[in-house]
Design a protein around this motif. Sequence first.
Motif, short mmCIF file in Angstrom:
data_model
loop_
_atom_site.label_atom_id
_atom_site.label_comp_id
_atom_site.label_asym_id
_atom_site.label_seq_id
_atom_site.Cartn_x
_atom_site.Cartn_y
_atom_site.Cartn_z
N PRO A 1 25.85 89.81 39.82
CA PRO A 1 24.63 89.99 40.63
C PRO A 1 24.84 89.50 42.05
O PRO A 1 25.54 88.51 42.27
N ASP A 2 24.26 90.21 42.99
CA ASP A 2 24.34 89.81 44.40
C ASP A 2 23.12 88.96 44.71
O ASP A 2 22.01 89.46 44.86
N PHE A 3 23.33 87.64 44.79
CA PHE A 3 22.22 86.71 45.01
C PHE A 3 22.08 86.30 46.47
O PHE A 3 21.39 85.33 46.77
N ARG A 4 22.74 87.02 47.40
CA ARG A 4 22.74 86.54 48.79
C ARG A 4 21.35 86.50 49.38
O ARG A 4 20.99 85.58 50.10
N ARG A 5 20.55 87.54 49.12
CA ARG A 5 19.21 87.53 49.72
C ARG A 5 18.18 86.86 48.82
O ARG A 5 17.33 86.14 49.28
N GLU A 6 18.29 87.14 47.55
CA GLU A 6 17.30 86.62 46.61
C GLU A 6 17.97 86.17 45.33
O GLU A 6 18.76 86.91 44.76
N ASP B 1 18.42 78.62 33.94
CA ASP B 1 17.93 79.95 34.30
C ASP B 1 19.09 80.92 34.49
O ASP B 1 19.05 82.08 34.04
N TYR B 2 20.15 80.43 35.14
CA TYR B 2 21.32 81.29 35.40
C TYR B 2 22.02 81.63 34.09
O TYR B 2 22.41 82.77 33.87
N LYS C 1 30.21 93.40 29.32
CA LYS C 1 31.23 92.53 28.72
C LYS C 1 31.30 91.16 29.38
O LYS C 1 31.59 90.16 28.72
N MET C 2 31.08 91.13 30.71
CA MET C 2 31.13 89.83 31.39
C MET C 2 30.14 89.82 32.56
O MET C 2 30.08 90.77 33.34
N ALA C 3 29.39 88.72 32.65
CA ALA C 3 28.51 88.50 33.80
C ALA C 3 29.08 87.32 34.59
O ALA C 3 29.42 86.29 34.01
N VAL C 4 29.18 87.49 35.91
CA VAL C 4 29.66 86.42 36.78
C VAL C 4 28.53 86.09 37.75
O VAL C 4 28.13 86.93 38.55
N LEU C 5 27.99 84.89 37.66
CA LEU C 5 26.83 84.52 38.48
C LEU C 5 27.16 83.34 39.39
O LEU C 5 27.61 82.29 38.92
N SER C 6 26.97 83.54 40.68
CA SER C 6 27.18 82.44 41.63
C SER C 6 25.98 81.51 41.56
O SER C 6 24.84 81.95 41.69
N TYR C 7 26.27 80.22 41.37
CA TYR C 7 25.19 79.23 41.31
C TYR C 7 25.38 78.26 42.47
O TYR C 7 26.47 77.70 42.65
N LYS C 8 24.35 78.05 43.26
CA LYS C 8 24.43 77.15 44.42
C LYS C 8 25.67 77.45 45.27
O LYS C 8 26.40 76.53 45.67
N ILE C 9 25.87 78.72 45.53
CA ILE C 9 26.93 79.24 46.40
C ILE C 9 28.35 79.01 45.88
O ILE C 9 29.06 79.97 45.64
N ASP C 10 28.77 77.75 45.67
CA ASP C 10 30.21 77.57 45.45
C ASP C 10 30.63 77.26 44.02
O ASP C 10 31.79 77.00 43.77
N TYR C 11 29.66 77.32 43.10
CA TYR C 11 30.17 77.24 41.73
C TYR C 11 29.57 78.35 40.88
O TYR C 11 28.45 78.77 41.10
N ASP C 12 30.38 78.84 39.94
CA ASP C 12 30.03 80.08 39.25
C ASP C 12 29.82 79.86 37.76
O ASP C 12 30.42 78.97 37.17
N ILE C 13 29.00 80.70 37.20
CA ILE C 13 28.75 80.68 35.77
C ILE C 13 29.23 82.01 35.20
O ILE C 13 28.84 83.06 35.70
N VAL C 14 30.12 81.93 34.22
CA VAL C 14 30.70 83.13 33.62
C VAL C 14 30.19 83.23 32.18
O VAL C 14 30.26 82.27 31.43
#
Lengths: 317, 317
Positions: free
Chosen positions: B190-195, B208-209, B222-235
């Motif tokens: 997901p592109d979370f840059r704006r919202e 929530d993430y 198959k895989m979701a990659v979510l940026s959380y607080k910009i510099d750490y990611d949840i896979v």
Amino acid sequence: MPILTVCMNPALDREFYINDFTIDKLHRLTIENSRMTPGGKAINVAVDLAAFGIKSVVTGFIGGYLGDVVLTELRETSELITTNFVHIEEEIRENIAIIDEKNHTLTEINSSGPTIPLEDLQHFLRRYKLIVPTVRVVVLSGSLPIGIPNSIYGELTKLAKKYNKAVFWEAKDEIITESLKISVPFVLKPDFRREKKLFGEDLKTEQDYIDAGKEIIRYGVKMAVLSYKIDYDIVVTNDGVWFVKPLVGVEHAHLLGTGDTYMAAMIYKYLETNDLVEIAKYGYAAALAKTWYKRKIPPTFEDIEKAMEKFKIERVE
Amino acid sequence: MPILTVCMNPALDREFYINDFTIDKLHRLTIENSRMTPGGKAINVAVDLAAFGIKSVVTGFIGGYLGDVVLTELRETSELITTNFVHIEEEIRENIAIIDEKNHTLTEINSSGPTIPLEDLQHFLRRYKLIVPTVRVVVLSGSLPIGIPNSIYGELTKLAKKYNKAVFWEAKDEIITESLKISVPFVLKPDFRREKKLFGEDLKTEQDYIDAGKEIIRYGVKMAVLSYKIDYDIVVTNDGVWFVKPLVGVEHAHLLGTGDTYMAAMIYKYLETNDLVEIAKYGYAAALAKTWYKRKIPPTFEDIEKAMEKFKIERVE
């Protein structure tokens, strides 16, 4: 025979209308609030000449993506305009104006423009020599890119006069001062937009302007047209000195491009008459009529006729 | 076989570096302080893929003077990139960033972009159907111009899956929510840059993430990659949930384009392995390596290898 207008330093003019323009914010711009037009004083003169039904050839240096836009837009403007530029490697100038009509601010970003290699200047001179015999009048107007000497207006005028062509100049002081030493135009209109200076001296009083005009005439120029305090002009010829003053208020926010309309209208009149004061009057009327519109569009003949009634000309010497 | 990257809404990205940028002033810009590059997320992915030695075909809609610049620059970027756009009448977007490094401000002017007529959309779909069988992977990334429905990512994925192509998405919530109903990609970022939103809900806590990632997986991704607080990611995959956290400080001013590098690097790894966590790790490392540079340039393989040591990945579920 067409008019040759020489635009050494063309630009892409862009206008962005953004209300509440603020630093450190993201602003969204719609197509309706954005404009892209060919720029550079001699190009503006060609566009105005076309509006008056007069053919022109535009030459100078053009290059880059921005140059392609200018060329395409210019060709689409009118069939009366022929382009004959020397193509250069670098990008031409881009002048971005961010206009905030709500807070009455004008924020500008102007790129510096290209450096012209000597080879391209030589190429230009060869081409200029071929075009000059085929035109009726030569207009040299506007700034110079890096690599082109300030004396170029003199050099190009010397060449044009070999073929008995009338030459008109509008330029800033450095160009005038260095070029007049080489050859002089028929009509000279100093460009005082950035600096109110002539022959290296600051012009302050009305008398300073009159004296500067007389100095221009002593060089052999037939007529000097000097804008004094933006909306009133001083005209100097061998026969005398005149003041041209508006009888109506002039919207200073609409002065963009009026100098170029002045030039185009003087040339239009010159094709009809040799009466210098009549030529200056017609130029002034066209420039005045242009201020009645916000956008960069040439005035109609009707507007110019109306404007002829809206100013007075008085002989002072 | 090349990768197909679909850029529905390309842009010309421009950077102006102006110190002390001020409203109502004239600023001069040198060529060195000005940059013009092709933009749009899927175009950035293609540029990064080329840096990794991978061929791509870029498609979408392009038009106007700005479109010509994007096309020419893109073709000059790498021989590994083939352009195959549908040409439209209107100008594409222009994103101007005025960067004041002295006062640490970023002032942006983004033009709204074109409206795509239905006819052009149909033209695009015909072309897409012809290209898909010839590529290995399809990347759908970035925003949509007016006239293109949010469900288009689903429609294009459905078509790609007929040919058993792996599809990768990066998009904002409206596109994800409407497109997942039609067809689902292999990997979704997901592109979370704006919202910071998914399925219409604001994402606030880490939980929530994680929940949003699981919801994506329930759709069949198959895989979701979510940026959380910009510099750490949840896979999130069918096998579990991982946190990917940097062991070094991340320069937030250099985050521009990192999402696209992440995508390109995941595809690079996907061509080598089916191990989803390895694919995510390589994407993260490449994105991290990219933040080590100010300019919009892809990281080298060496940098990515170094970056592999600069973060930790921990399984949390």
